[in-house]
Write an enzyme that holds these catalytic residues in place. Sequence first.
Site, PDB file in Angstrom:
ATOM      1  N   HIS A  52       0.745  -1.191  -0.099  1.00 52.82           N
ATOM      2  CA  HIS A  52      -0.135  -0.066   0.077  1.00 52.82           C
ATOM      3  C   HIS A  52       0.946   1.372  -0.006  1.00 52.82           C
ATOM      4  CE1 HIS A  52       0.783   0.733   4.261  1.00 52.82           C
ATOM      5  NE2 HIS A  52       0.183  -0.424   4.486  1.00 52.82           N
TER       6      HIS A  52
ATOM      7  N   CYS B 274       2.566  -4.884   6.834  1.00 53.94           N
ATOM      8  CA  CYS B 274       2.362  -4.783   5.277  1.00 53.94           C
ATOM      9  C   CYS B 274       3.536  -4.113   4.459  1.00 53.94           C
ATOM     10  CB  CYS B 274       1.102  -3.452   5.073  1.00 53.94           C
ATOM     11  SG  CYS B 274      -0.552  -4.183   5.418  1.00 53.94           S
TER      12      CYS B 274
END
Length: 169
Positions: free
Chosen positions: A124, A144
């Site tokens: 992301h 992430c």
Amino acid sequence: MSRRNLLLGGTALIGLAGCGAPSKFRKYKGPRVTRVLVYKSERKLYLMHGDKALRVFDFELGGDPVGPKMMEGDGKTPEGTYRIDRRNPNSSYHLSIGISYPNEMDKARAEAMGVRPGGDIFIHGQPRGIDGRAYIDGDWTAGCIAVPNREMEDIYAMVPDGTPITLFP
């Protein structure tokens, strides 16, 4: 109104429509990305076409990036082979593409340890609310892989769902 004035007015409106903010949704017309390779220790993400790297990106990870993800809340990024399995155009982190963690082996390992494996692992951009040109430096995610927003726009455009991704230590 004359036809000439109508034509000039319509042309001006079309021209003004293109003056808005640039879209975060980019188009990609190059070679197909056939695999994503992530080297956690090097902080390098490679978009591959066969054995040729089409693009290479630097990234940030979770607060404790050493070792594989073992359970929910450990802040680690998984290691192993997965697939890109979803995308979120309305992510709180600009744009995001999902990684199919946990797989069956991850679930079995977590069950044997008496813990939950966790999930919601993504590649992301930066958090919504910070300047689009800003970049948070250092490991700050919850497991992430984070890249600058402009680079996430390229990744989002280039990597289709179903693409294999291998994450190495």
